[in-house]
Design an enzyme around this catalytic site. Structure first.
Site, PDB file in Angstrom:
ATOM      1  CE  LYS A   1      15.808  -9.075 -13.177  1.00 32.51           C
ATOM      2  NZ  LYS A   1      16.919  -9.237 -14.093  1.00 32.51           N
TER       3      LYS A   1
HETATM    4  C1  LIG Z   1      20.064  -9.464  -8.738  1.00 34.62           C
HETATM    5  C2  LIG Z   1      19.958  -8.252  -9.622  1.00 34.62           C
HETATM    6  N1  LIG Z   1      20.109  -7.034  -9.092  1.00 34.62           N
HETATM    7  C3  LIG Z   1      20.010  -5.925  -9.843  1.00 34.62           C
HETATM    8  C4  LIG Z   1      19.733  -5.994 -11.183  1.00 34.62           C
HETATM    9  C5  LIG Z   1      19.644  -4.731 -11.980  1.00 34.62           C
HETATM   10  O1  LIG Z   1      18.366  -4.609 -12.542  1.00 34.62           O
HETATM   11  P1  LIG Z   1      18.081  -3.552 -13.705  1.00 34.62           P
HETATM   12  O2  LIG Z   1      18.514  -4.177 -14.992  1.00 34.62           O
HETATM   13  O3  LIG Z   1      16.596  -3.335 -13.654  1.00 34.62           O
HETATM   14  O4  LIG Z   1      18.831  -2.330 -13.389  1.00 34.62           O
HETATM   15  C6  LIG Z   1      19.551  -7.234 -11.788  1.00 34.62           C
HETATM   16  C7  LIG Z   1      19.288  -7.318 -13.222  1.00 34.62           C
HETATM   17  O5  LIG Z   1      19.478  -8.285 -13.897  1.00 34.62           O
HETATM   18  C8  LIG Z   1      19.666  -8.404 -10.991  1.00 34.62           C
HETATM   19  O6  LIG Z   1      19.500  -9.609 -11.531  1.00 34.62           O
END
Ligand SMILES: Cc1ncc(COP(=O)(O)O)c(C=O)c1O
Length: 390
Positions: A191
């Site tokens: 990210k």
């Molecule tokens: C659009 C979206 N929502 C939620 C998430 C979940 O993030 P995390 O990996 O921090 O739980 C991601 C992760 O890639 C994502 O791209």
């Protein structure tokens, strides 16, 4: 003729490799030497820094965006019998957290150009059971928040913004994550701000933010993490059955340093985005649309569309060919209804969400990390040229 890759295996360009500096490394070492690795003052400092950056009312650090979404849905009082509308063009976590809260996910197709949830489709899916909308600012492009907020106001719905791609995103001068009731950030390794794993909830309402804090640490009374501090042992009391979703100081110190460089990294990705736009526009693949006026794009993903007929190669062959050239690529995302679990459980069919289906079957994300050198970007472009010229 022998195949000669643009980059050899030992120089493979890892997709989404983050731009980490000595400051992050030194901060981690210092924290390890301090003896306090877990949730503590550094997690609180990171919350304060992000709160200031976003201009949010409240911020609670957690260990993923998945946790942030789950707790936001719970804090909004959503549960069994309720429906939550979201986009089919997202990571499965967005949908799974609705399910984990006991609610029913409902999909609304995306706009074919912006790839963001289409407000008209949202409106079509509203029923008496609808309680919330979870828009995803896809790739860092701001959703049409005016239209979504108007729908939410008309139908008394909660908005939980999935800002996993949208640290820097703005819509008409307002920062993503502060426009709806909740904003959920991700600091996963690929990210724009990373902590390894990590996430944060931005919340408008103080009580809901306080509940999220409690739920993130087993449901233990506020500030339970202070029980090992130097001002005497404190008992904690469990207020409700919570989760193990807290962020460690070890993660937070990386985030603090990353956030200090957020603008410089954004500028670098903007330059890469522009160069791709200039150099790839002559090729057969389709490029992402320019950012909408009066918005700030976070430039988290650069997604090109590989249409077999136009490009003379299938999307999946393109993915493999790029990998053979030593360039890491990604797919964000196969549309949610392509996955067997959702087909089986909700009867979803990709054909019912035609824009998300097409995007999911054609999309390829090429590297756009701030870590890329000009030579790396040149290699990506050269690999694409060669793959399309086969
Ligand atoms: C659009 C979206 N929502 C939620 C998430 C979940 O993030 P995390 O990996 O921090 O739980 C991601 C992760 O890639 C994502 O791209």
């Amino acid at each position: 003729m022998k195949f000669s890759p643009v980059r050899s295996k030992d120089r493979f360009l890892v997709f989404g490799s983050p731009a980490l500096g000595d400051a992050e490394i030194e901060a981690v070492v210092k924290t390890m030497k301090s003896g306090w690795l877990g949730t503590g003052p550094k997690a609180a400092e990171f919350e304060a820094d992000m709160k200031a950056y976003k201009g949010a009312s409240h911020a609670v650090a957690v260990n993923s965006c998945t946790a942030a979404l789950h707790l936001s849905i719970l804090a909004a009082g959503i549960g069994p019998g309720d429906e939550v509308i979201t986009t089919p063009m997202t990571f499965c976590a967005t949908v799974n957290t609705i399910i984990h809260a006991g609610a029913t996910p409902v999909l609304a197709d995306v706009d074919p150009v912006t790839m963001n949830i289409d407000p008209r489709e949202v409106e079509r899916r509203i029923t008496p059971r609808t309680r919330a909308i979870i828009p995803v600012h896809f790739a860092g492009r701001a959703c049409d928040m005016d239209a979504l907020c108007a729908i939410a106001a008309r139908h008394k719905l909660i908005i939980i913004e999935d800002c996993a791609h949208a640290i820097e995103t703005e819509h008409k001068g307002r920062k993503a994550g502060t426009i709806g009731d909740f904003g959920c950030l991700s600091f996963y390794v690929t990210k724009n701000v990373v902590t390894g794993e990590g996430g944060m909830v931005l919340a408008r309402n103080e009580e809901q933010a306080a509940r999220i804090k409690v739920l993130a640490l087993h449901g233990m009374s506020k500030d339970a993490w202070k029980r090992f501090g130097d001002d005497g042992y404190k008992h904690y009391y469990v207020q409700e059955a919570g989760f193990k979703y807290n962020m460690m100081d070890l993660q937070a110190v990386i985030g603090i340093e990353q956030l200090r460089r957020v603008n410089g990294n954004w500028k670098r990705r903007e330059a890469v985005w522009r160069r791709y736009g200039e150099e790839l526009s002559k090729l057969a693949l389709a490029l992402p649309a320019d950012p909408e006026p009066d918005t700030r794009h976070a430039y988290h993903l650069y997604s090109v569309m590989i249409d077999n007929e136009r490009c003379g190669i299938s999307r999946d062959d393109f993915l493999n060919a790029m990998t053979r050239h030593g360039i890491g690529v990604g797919v964000h995302y196969l549309s949610i209804p392509e996955h067997p679990y959702y087909q089986k459980t909700y009867g979803w069919n990709p054909e019912d969400y035609p824009h998300a289906k097409r995007i999911g079957r054609q999309t390829v994300s090429i590297p756009i990390s701030a870590k890329l050198t000009d030579a790396d970007v040149g290699d990506v472009i050269e690999a694409i040229r060669r793959v399309l010229a086969r």
